[in-house]
Motif scaffolding. Sequence first.
Motif, PDB file in Angstrom:
ATOM      1  N   GLY A  84      54.819  44.529  19.393  1.00 35.27           N
ATOM      2  CA  GLY A  84      54.111  44.094  20.583  1.00 35.27           C
ATOM      3  C   GLY A  84      54.182  42.620  20.450  1.00 35.27           C
ATOM      4  O   GLY A  84      53.133  41.953  21.173  1.00 35.27           O
ATOM      5  N   ILE A  85      54.764  41.755  19.540  1.00 36.55           N
ATOM      6  CA  ILE A  85      54.700  40.340  19.508  1.00 36.55           C
ATOM      7  C   ILE A  85      55.712  39.789  19.989  1.00 36.55           C
ATOM      8  O   ILE A  85      57.081  39.807  19.754  1.00 36.55           O
ATOM      9  N   GLU A  86      55.639  39.010  21.291  1.00 33.89           N
ATOM     10  CA  GLU A  86      56.570  38.519  21.964  1.00 33.89           C
ATOM     11  C   GLU A  86      56.756  37.087  21.874  1.00 33.89           C
ATOM     12  O   GLU A  86      55.502  36.244  21.836  1.00 33.89           O
ATOM     13  N   THR A  87      57.752  36.271  21.813  1.00 33.82           N
ATOM     14  CA  THR A  87      57.766  34.960  21.829  1.00 33.82           C
ATOM     15  C   THR A  87      58.489  34.538  22.848  1.00 33.82           C
ATOM     16  O   THR A  87      59.500  34.925  23.321  1.00 33.82           O
ATOM     17  N   VAL A  88      57.993  33.504  23.611  1.00 35.48           N
ATOM     18  CA  VAL A  88      58.740  32.766  24.589  1.00 35.48           C
ATOM     19  C   VAL A  88      59.176  31.557  24.019  1.00 35.48           C
ATOM     20  O   VAL A  88      58.556  30.370  23.691  1.00 35.48           O
ATOM     21  N   TYR A  89      60.454  31.251  23.613  1.00 37.32           N
ATOM     22  CA  TYR A  89      60.896  30.185  22.918  1.00 37.32           C
ATOM     23  C   TYR A  89      61.057  28.967  23.737  1.00 37.32           C
ATOM     24  O   TYR A  89      61.121  28.981  25.080  1.00 37.32           O
ATOM     25  N   GLN A  90      61.252  27.831  23.229  1.00 45.60           N
ATOM     26  CA  GLN A  90      61.238  26.668  23.997  1.00 45.60           C
ATOM     27  C   GLN A  90      62.609  26.761  24.745  1.00 45.60           C
ATOM     28  O   GLN A  90      62.639  26.231  26.059  1.00 45.60           O
ATOM     29  N   LEU A  92      63.868  29.391  26.132  1.00 45.19           N
ATOM     30  CA  LEU A  92      63.703  30.631  27.085  1.00 45.19           C
ATOM     31  C   LEU A  92      64.590  31.397  26.831  1.00 45.19           C
ATOM     32  O   LEU A  92      63.987  32.694  27.442  1.00 45.19           O
ATOM     33  N   ALA A  93      65.649  31.311  26.340  1.00 39.52           N
ATOM     34  CA  ALA A  93      66.493  32.467  26.128  1.00 39.52           C
ATOM     35  C   ALA A  93      66.807  33.319  27.451  1.00 39.52           C
ATOM     36  O   ALA A  93      66.982  34.504  27.687  1.00 39.52           O
ATOM     37  N   LEU A  94      67.072  32.498  28.604  1.00 38.19           N
ATOM     38  CA  LEU A  94      67.347  33.071  30.034  1.00 38.19           C
ATOM     39  C   LEU A  94      68.787  32.875  30.167  1.00 38.19           C
ATOM     40  O   LEU A  94      69.422  32.141  29.447  1.00 38.19           O
TER      41      LEU A  94
ATOM     42  N   GLY B 213      70.603  33.438  23.599  1.00 32.81           N
ATOM     43  CA  GLY B 213      69.557  33.954  24.608  1.00 32.81           C
ATOM     44  C   GLY B 213      69.863  35.502  24.600  1.00 32.81           C
ATOM     45  O   GLY B 213      68.918  36.319  24.544  1.00 32.81           O
ATOM     46  N   ALA B 214      71.067  35.778  24.870  1.00 35.53           N
ATOM     47  CA  ALA B 214      71.179  37.402  25.155  1.00 35.53           C
ATOM     48  C   ALA B 214      71.143  38.160  23.763  1.00 35.53           C
ATOM     49  O   ALA B 214      70.221  39.063  23.646  1.00 35.53           O
ATOM     50  N   SER B 215      71.540  37.634  22.644  1.00 34.60           N
ATOM     51  CA  SER B 215      70.973  38.194  21.367  1.00 34.60           C
ATOM     52  C   SER B 215      69.615  38.339  21.054  1.00 34.60           C
ATOM     53  O   SER B 215      69.148  39.371  20.584  1.00 34.60           O
ATOM     54  N   GLU B 216      69.048  37.332  21.541  1.00 30.21           N
ATOM     55  CA  GLU B 216      67.321  37.232  21.360  1.00 30.21           C
ATOM     56  C   GLU B 216      66.898  38.230  22.230  1.00 30.21           C
ATOM     57  O   GLU B 216      65.900  38.896  21.868  1.00 30.21           O
ATOM     58  N   ALA B 217      67.348  38.496  23.403  1.00 34.07           N
ATOM     59  CA  ALA B 217      66.883  39.519  24.261  1.00 34.07           C
ATOM     60  C   ALA B 217      67.302  41.090  23.941  1.00 34.07           C
ATOM     61  O   ALA B 217      66.694  42.055  24.425  1.00 34.07           O
TER      62      ALA B 217
END
Lengths: 257, 335
Positions: A84-90, A92-94, B213-217
């Motif tokens: 349950g620990i989620e990180t929003v990286y700088q 963003l990983a989008l 990003g994809a692998s982080e997801a």
Amino acid sequence: MSATAADAIRTEDIVKRFGAVTALAGVTMHLAKGEVLGLIGDNGAGKSTLVKILCGFLQPTEGRIYLDGREVRLRSVTHARSLGIETVYQDLALIPELTVYQNMFLNRELTGRPLPLLNHREMKLRAEACLREMGVRIPSVNTEVAKLSGGQRQSIAIARSVYSQAKVLLLDEPLAAMGAKEGALILGLIRNLKAKGDVSMIVIAHNYAQVLEVCDRVNLLEHGTVALDKPARETSVEELTELVVREYRAAAQGGHR
Amino acid sequence: MARSIVTSERPRGWSGIGRTVLAPFLRFRESSVAVVVVLLGFYFWTANNAFFTSDNIATISQLTAPTAIIAYGETMLLICGEIDLSVGQVFALAPFIMDFVNQAGVPLPASVVLALIASIAVGFLNGLFTVFLRVPSFVATLGMLFLLNGVTLTISHGFPVHTPGGAFFTAVMGQAGFAEIVWALGLLGVMHLVLAHTRFGLHTIATGGNLVGASEAGVRVGAVKMANFMLTSLFGGFAGILEAVRIRSTDPLAGGTEAMFAAVVGAVIGGTALAGGSGTIIGAMLGTLLVSVLKDGFTLLGVSAFTFDMILGVAILVAMVLNVRLSTLRRGGQV
């Protein structure tokens, strides 16, 4: 000090050494359930290292981490996420080429039966509902992420993490490189999440005014330890700035004379 | 908090009828290629009325089908950020494997399946070198290109052989007038579905769009790449078998780099980004069709092959410039 169940996450004496360099020299901090904690400190103070340890990316050299009062060893980012620990990286990983709803459902896509085809309709509806509930405004969930502004992307990244039932959200500089309007957007989003109380957050930021606006408590990291731990309403931008800058001033004066 | 997420802000810039007419063309990058195909077809038809005869349509379909099938795989691979240069050699090798296995006593349909499994194995090796041994796919598949060419020449002793098969098998596997294009269109439907409507397709785009990003997801980017390498080789082998059956001759020099480049050109003209992250299967088919129409039309007009290469070169450059310009427009939210 023992961990209390009221804390979403708690660390004791976290030390992290990279070879001869000590990045964290014994960090003891806690994050209460439903709380928003601001983590500030100058570059090199150890903020990023701490966050990387909390999200499972790095393992501490020494020290303990408690989640909901139970000691845990975070083996990897995936492991931390499963807890349950989620990180929003700088960064963003989008995926810029994918649409908003595709990004929100990346790797937990909804598929139909009997053929495992994507259920675009349902994903769009749920993404819309989730964003509406969080007060995120974007042109459409069909928009490619590449077309969105920095603030909108940040909102999507946060929404995605929250949608995955995160209990602890680590936001790494969510306001970096953002204009006043966009910054206000994200602060509003954080406030909305806090009002709901389902998720506890650690926010790393450089803009102290914004930190004080949205956080319940502030921790200042200095030389790899927590140098200050105060409720946000008991401190001020001036005090925080002074604390961070004083060393420089001392060093600069020392250097000149 | 019941605010609508749909804002009424409309991008400004151009408006009215021009926008209404042009927007769909810009939004669906395939449509611009389709328009060019239609215009070219119309031009060649007016220049030489032999263009729109059923014989010539069959010729165009035979030019298009095998390349398009290879292009589907290559498109998937390009979208996930890799390339396969060896697929033209799989095209040559697969029918030989089918032939040899058949001569060893295995029934022909089973021989086809075995040849396709061998093709997939080549893709598996390409993936292994790229994903696990971290050799860039350009280099890994270049090595595979020479390796396979050598293998094919060795097992065939450098000579073509007669492709086996009875009347029914031969007709279905490529010789009936439009058999190949029927295969190509069927696979078009399947692959379009795979790319646009399955998790695998979405993960393929995600892998090429933002690998980290994809692998982080949690997307298994290595597995996605492996699968696409195997898919590309499978399609290369299948196209090679169709062609060998159609022309009744299994040639060690069939396909090769020409077939591979034709497929890459088709994918690129159809709007696939070499840098990964975007592309469509329909675009790959239309891009391939465009080149086939050009090739066929020029042959009818008696334009020399030298001129054709020049025109093809210009077509690729124009397509790429348009691609870059259009994606800039799209990114800017103007369309």
